[in-house]
Design an enzyme around this catalytic site. Sequence first.
Site, PDB file in Angstrom:
ATOM      1  N   GLY A  21      20.146   8.318  11.525  1.00  0.00           N
ATOM      2  CA  GLY A  21      21.386   7.707  12.019  1.00  0.00           C
ATOM      3  C   GLY A  21      22.017   6.860  10.919  1.00  0.00           C
ATOM      4  N   GLY A  65      24.977   4.817  11.401  1.00  0.00           N
ATOM      5  CA  GLY A  65      26.020   3.940  11.931  1.00  0.00           C
ATOM      6  C   GLY A  65      25.908   2.550  11.345  1.00  0.00           C
ATOM      7  N   ALA A 118      23.990   0.222  12.042  1.00  0.00           N
ATOM      8  CA  ALA A 118      22.625  -0.244  11.780  1.00  0.00           C
ATOM      9  C   ALA A 118      21.945   0.642  10.733  1.00  0.00           C
ATOM     10  CB  ALA A 118      21.813  -0.240  13.077  1.00  0.00           C
ATOM     11  N   GLY A 119      22.112   1.946  10.868  1.00  0.00           N
ATOM     12  CA  GLY A 119      21.396   2.895  10.016  1.00  0.00           C
ATOM     13  C   GLY A 119      21.773   2.820   8.549  1.00  0.00           C
ATOM     14  N   ARG A 152      32.684  -8.271  30.245  1.00  0.00           N
ATOM     15  CA  ARG A 152      33.075  -6.910  30.603  1.00  0.00           C
ATOM     16  C   ARG A 152      32.599  -6.475  31.982  1.00  0.00           C
ATOM     17  NH1 ARG A 152      31.950  -4.377  24.591  1.00  0.00           N
ATOM     18  NH2 ARG A 152      33.820  -5.298  23.678  1.00  0.00           N
TER      19      ARG A 152
END
Lengths: 249, 639, 226
Positions: free
Chosen positions: B41, B43, B45-46, B331
């Site tokens: 991954g 993203g 974090a990755g 939310r």
Amino acid sequence: MKIKLNIWKQANAKAKGKFEKYELDGVDAEMSFLEMLDSLNEKLIKEGKEPVAYEHDCHEAICGCCSLYINGHPHGPGKETATCQVHMRSFKDGDTITVEPWRAKSFPVLKDLMTDRNAFDKLMSAGGFVSIDAGQAPDANANLVGKIDADKAFDAAACIGCGACVAACKNSSATLFVAAKVSQLALLPQGKVEAKRRALNMVAKMDELGFGSCTNTGACEAECPKGIGIDFIAKLNREYLCASFSESE
Amino acid sequence: MSKLDAKIPEGPLAEKWAKYKATQKLVSPNNRKKLDIIVVGTGIAGSPAAASLAEMGYNVKVFCFQDSARRAHSVAAQGGINASRNNKNDGDSVYRLFYDMIKGGDYRAREANVYRAAEVSSDIIDQLTAQGVPFAREYGGTLANRTFGGVQVSRTNYAQGQTGQQVLLGGYSALKRQVALGKATMYSRQQMLDIVVIDGKARGIITRNLITGEIERHAAHAVVLATGGYGTIYYLSTLAVQSNGSAAMAAYRKGAFFGNPSFIQIHPTCIPVLNEYQSKLTLMSESLRNDGRIWVPKAEGDKRKPKDIPDEERDYFLERRYPAFGNLVPRDVASRAAKERCDNGFGVGKTGLAVYLDFRDALAKQGKKVIKGKYGNLFAMYEKITGEVPYETPMMIYPAGHYTMGGLWVDYNLQTTIPGLFAIGEANFSEHGANRLGASALMQGAGDGYFIAPYTVSNYLADEISTKVPSTDSQEFIEAEKDAKAVLDKFLNIKGTQTATSFHKRLGQIMWTHSGMQRNEEGLKKALMEIADLKKEFWSDLIIPGTANEINQELEKASRVADFIDLAILIVNDALNRKESCGAHFREESRTEGGEAMRIDDKYSFVAAWEYQGIDKEPKLHKEDLKFENVEVKVRSYK
Amino acid sequence: MSKFFTSSIGQKFFMSITGVFLMLFLMVHLTINSLLLFGDGTLFNEAANFMSGNPLMKVIEPVLALGFILHIIYAGYITLKNQMARPQKYKVAIKAKASWASKNMYILGGLVLIFLVIHLANFFWKIKFGTVPIISYDGGQTELHDVYGLVAGVFKVWWWYDALYIAGAIFLFLHLTHGFWSAFQTIGWDNEKWVSRLKVIAYIYATIVAGGFAFIPLYFLIKYIV
């Protein structure tokens, strides 16, 4: 409504492709272009035929996956639009829509409408970064960045790396992509330190990867889904020329 | 005895992380080059984790299923990234951010992890700025900030409405630099199929090359999963259409516990469903609630144009119900309030499943230019999708599946219950408890990637310096590959009549109806039955054209949907088990007289960690009790 | 620096500075030619002879020739390379909004080049190596080549030369509308504000130059026929 589709089909990178004709009935004007293709694929699969391979992911014009050349326009009709935001209301009943993959030597076709845009990653590796390791950063407010520069840098940084600029350019040039990255970082104090090296290396890499050169037609700017302007290309030229005349290699 | 040891360091909350770093085991620079790490991954974090670990000197192999690391769906995060910098001199601090997250998460998150996330938040902004991320600035050149839901300070840094993109590209560029330096190797267009566990430790992964169809084996000393969330389980969600829960499910099947799977955030401000063909819902950033006012007509079924409805006939229901926070309630609260209005017949639009988000007052007060500067790209996006101009008529919005607070259970080291297997970012069950506050996802993901995983993974690897990289010819790799291939063959051999997408749509419907914004026992039990039927149908009537030895997007979809079906069962089980309302998880059986969510702290103040027991077997529940020593556990009120 | 000459931007840089140089030459050329429009030719002949007799021209002439040659060689090379960057063409041609001239600079350049060869054969060659009648305005003290007579002769006798020169001016006009702005863009002398300004200036410049050159044959045609 009913539409006719003329879509490039190519089994794999080595195969010879050709255009395939499809007809699709019951197309809703509110469908997005990609949803229309999905329903075509759904139909093809049920008929035991090969679906059309194409790339898409976020559907918010930000990931840069989608890459369809529709009726002579990368990302189809509409200004500052990625393919995922094209809706069928832009077409009329009975229209013939020709869909092609991005065409460029540096973006070889993988299958149908999918191309290999790895060349952009290579360009980024050539210098589209600031050489700083995690843990080394000074306070973010230590280097002040004027609002105008920050906004301008953002305009350049908005690039989604889709490759529409290359697809729209008669020379398949990646200059706008490189210009956006070089300009973004050259506008910020953090990126200025290695601005010269970056400009030289990224341009050299761009040439090496087989992209054409910029002849200032402005087609890239006209088709860019993020509206990135060619004034950044002037900025790249400036950066590159200054670097060429001053930097010892 | 439960295996759940969160390994939280001793000492006062504010000193835990500093103490950890000061006393953890280290790997010397000359040993780091002998150690291989796999990161799956790319993203928010990755990419940072991969880049940061490579910067330290480890050999990093990075995998993503997209064609480029830059396309991970973090790119679509819009509004901002929090940092407790107190830039606005309005009383922000690490503790305040920590407190807001604990409270926002409805007291279902682990104190120590949350505090650490708040602690590193400021460093992230420094790091990203140094990488050339063009955060919004004031005229004087300092960082600009905006406010987000659920808090009373301005601590959100942003880059117009494309903060996620800019933050992601910062990490991506750092990764590209390491690729150029030869410390990181990029494997794009690779789908992770399985995790290889040798002698109880994660030692590699099995992937499918999405171009050639080849099954590949990759070995390493540690595996880091940064594979994001599974909100696409609803089919229609704000996530990218390819986002999936398959990597997490592979880890779960190999023995990693799954934490709080039913905690899924429903985002209040999304463009409503417009037609039956729709394949995804588009998020309109929460930041819009800074200036937009949410309302429905006071009269049921009022079909007048919004412009024609005078103020006194409008029900600004968030301002009415939650005067302290108004339109900026968290939310989950905003989503349920909108649903409540629509369920009672006050909804607007063709379907009646929408509420107005109106900028009339903000436009009048601040002018079009200012509003355009803040939200120009969001307004343009809204117009492209709906054909309506938000400068002239209010937006219509409705909640949609968005972020998963649940994920792989991890300890303080971000390590799963499989040693050597780490989960970071949205992939872990994380710091957000039962509800995530806006602009905290980028913060947590980037924090894990840049400043936490590099330490904790090193701590693990310190004991591995004399271990050789396992051979990919070992029995475990051969078997994992065989199993992965068998599953793919099974898909292809069904040769039924229904496409993977059609199953996904139906699964999404079931989940949205019974396990969405509101849940009850009856519905959840019904969902379990419906999912079981769907699963049977899937495995007997799926159709996939083509073969496994080529680009086959239908095969990719099918394997994702198969995992979603199993994950759905897990989610529903978790939702059934938790008979309280907390955060995003709203059990109709557990509410106050005023209709607000009611937590049951004496029974459910724990993290539910589920252990896989085998195909079609009931998972086993482990509980990690949550202790709150630094905040007072209160009824969450935004009134 | 060595890479500069082979890099895409480096090559464009040479296109650009040779282009600017040629544009300057066009201005000088037009200034002198505009003297054709005044009086009976004395002024023009004196100026033309001053220019050709000027020792500085011995240096400028080859430099000018070099400017042309470099501009043409680089254009050819860049165009060829750019063609290679897209081996498989689109079925539907690119419809992106871009001026026709900008997309067809090579064709326009080629047409201007053909015109240039004819033009050189007509005048330059004859003046340099041919026999241009001698004329004197001061009773034989100084003898001048009657270039005015040559020009006037060509334009009033053969109407298709007039047509050819007007066509040449049109090609040049189109070439300059893009070339002028493009040169500044390539050397980086451009930004958000100046993009549109330079484009307007390009049109003004191209109109003056091409209009001026087109007006001269028309002038002679009208003067002698009417």
